[in-house]
Design an enzyme around this catalytic site. Structure first.
Site, PDB file in Angstrom:
ATOM      1  CG  ASP A  58      -3.330   3.933  -3.271  1.00  0.00           C
ATOM      2  OD1 ASP A  58      -4.327   3.197  -3.391  1.00  0.00           O
ATOM      3  OD2 ASP A  58      -3.393   4.644  -2.374  1.00  0.00           O
ATOM      4  CD  GLU A  59      -5.658  -0.818  -0.885  1.00  0.00           C
ATOM      5  OE1 GLU A  59      -5.191  -1.304   0.163  1.00  0.00           O
ATOM      6  OE2 GLU A  59      -6.605  -0.059  -0.901  1.00  0.00           O
ATOM      7  CG  ASP A  86      -2.129   1.053   1.252  1.00  0.00           C
ATOM      8  OD1 ASP A  86      -2.273   1.470   0.142  1.00  0.00           O
ATOM      9  OD2 ASP A  86      -2.851   1.013   2.120  1.00  0.00           O
TER      10      ASP A  86
END
Length: 448
Positions: free
Chosen positions: A137-138, A43
């Site tokens: 974003d993860e 993350d």
């Protein structure tokens, strides 16, 4: 028991921090990593704000907010330097400035967010082909088959973090465990810019003292309900009988949270495949669901969904609407059609009809969220015109009315691709006062 490995590190070239770079193992947890630790959750930390600090070195180490302004608007993301003052996403800009007088507002580089995030995902893909991206974003990684190539989990994850920091310039936190849920919890504990590895057999030692708010799917309302019953930690939740949790939170949600509190999570990492549905949702202050509200909100949502469907040359046969009421209960209504639909107006009209149907049983009750998804997707590289016989709706793309709308929407898509989303659109969407968040940000948030 040697249960958890914690590795922390801060790169001064990324944050501009005065703290020295470190890479140490907290001895109270031990340093042995079990061979069964196979799932990582990676993350990126304060992603949008971190990208702005990467693009403009003058912003590094300063409290910044993406979006909003001192006079209004909404904060879309905040750096860790700003979060220390209580600034958070969703906060009005004027309130954020009150909490942090030195806060710097930036407009945001939306095209760069996707490009840089894709580079990070390429790095993750170098360690395993089993990467499940769950947002911009993860991602989850199944590294079961990679440990013999890259070494123990702590070494693999540490090397992954180093590459993201050195090659791209961004901090990333990683959690490692045997289950997806536990890996995600571990990555939250690792933030910012750290690594936590939970060894097999050490799950209870790790989970029990953590607050229930770290669990996947526990929001402020659920956390408050649990606190009213004296349940504050994951350990306390695990020791509470399942039937009590079900009575408090509902059968399905209670059973799910009880299982997760015992680290019972059978889900495996699912690499990306063909999208099976397209969806969007909008939360807003509590309001009575009159026709104006339904058309305004669902019009915005279907405007985004329709464009994404047509970009992928697809249409959908099943339309589902979800309505969340002020008491946080929700209902869904759906309908499956015989032919595919992808035009904005058709999707909106059908969604409004479904919403009205769902609201019939609860007249006069306030709502605070509307969501729509389109599934049963079919390929549509060219429009097949059809005779209007035997169709369950005249709105599908091949019907005369649907074909005219499809052609209009295609022209609108072309103009938007060249001049931006705000250059053209339906009046009800462009002039809506609810469009407080940039459409580019909504697209990034929903794309995954």
């Amino acid at each position: 028991m040697l249960a958890v490995v914690v590795v922390v590190g801060v790169d001064r070239t990324v944050f501009g921090s005065s703290r020295p770079s470190t890479s140490n193992v907290c001895s109270r947890y031990g340093d042995r990593v079990g061979a069964s630790t196979t799932i990582l959750h990676a993350d990126l930390d304060a992603y949008y704000a971190s990208v702005e600090q990467l693009l403009d070195p003058a912003l590094r180490g300063r409290p910044i907010a993406v979006g909003g302004s001192a006079s209004g608007g909404v904060v879309l993301a905040a750096s860790y330097e700003a979060r220390r003052f209580g600034v958070s996403a969703g906060m009005p800009g004027w309130r954020a400035r009150q909490r942090c007088p030195d806060l710097c507002f930036v407009r945001g580089h939306f095209s760069e967010y996707q490009r840089i995030a894709d580079r990070v995902m390429d790095v993750l893909g170098d360690y395993t082909p089993h990467v499940e991206r769950i947002s911009i974003d993860e991602a989850f990684l199944d590294v079961t088959g990679s440990l013999h190539l890259f070494g123990p989990t702590s070494r693999l994850a540490g090397d992954l973090r180093r590459r993201v920091r050195d090659e791209i310039g961004l901090p990333i936190s990683v959690g490692a465990a045997r289950t997806k849920h536990l890996a995600k919890v571990a990555s939250q504990v690792a933030k910012p810019d750290g690594l936590v590895v939970v060894e097999p057999g050490g799950e209870r030692e790790f989970l029990d003292p953590l607050p229930v708010g770290l669990m996947w799917g526990v929001g402020p309302v659920t956390e408050r309900r649990l606190a009213e019953r004296g349940i504050h930690t994951i350990g306390e939740l695990a020791r509470t009988p399942g039937h009590s949790i079900a009575a408090l939170l509902g059968e399905a949600n209670g059973a799910r949270l009880s299982a997760l509190s015992h680290d019972a999570d059978p889900r495996r990492v699912q690499p990306a495949g063909r999208g099976r549905s397209v969806g969007a949702q909008s939360a807003f202050p509590r309001a009575l669901p009159d026709d104006d509200l339904l058309r305004e909100v669902l019009g915005h949502l279907t405007d985004r969904i329709g464009g994404r469907l047509r970009t992928k040359f697809r249409s959908g046969r099943t339309i589902t609407v979800r309505i969340r009421f002020a008491d946080m209960t929700s209902i869904t209504r759906s309908r499956t059609h015989s032919r595919g639909i992808s035009t904005n107006l058709a999707l909106c009209e059908l969604a409004v009809a479904l919403a009205r149907c769902g609201l019939e049983d609860r007249p006069g009750v306030e709502i605070n969220l509307l969501a729509i998804s389109v599934s049963n997707l079919v390929e549509q590289h060219a429009l097949q015109l059809e005779l209007p016989f035997g169709s369950d709706t005249p709105l599908h793309d091949g019907a005369p009315l649907g074909a005219a709308r499809w052609a209009l929407d295609r022209q609108m898509d072309a103009v938007r691709a060249k001049f931006g989303r705000a250059s053209v659109g339906y009046t009800s969407v462009l002039l809506s006062e609810r469009a407080t968040v940039p459409e580019e940000f909504r697209e990034l948030a929903e794309r995954a």
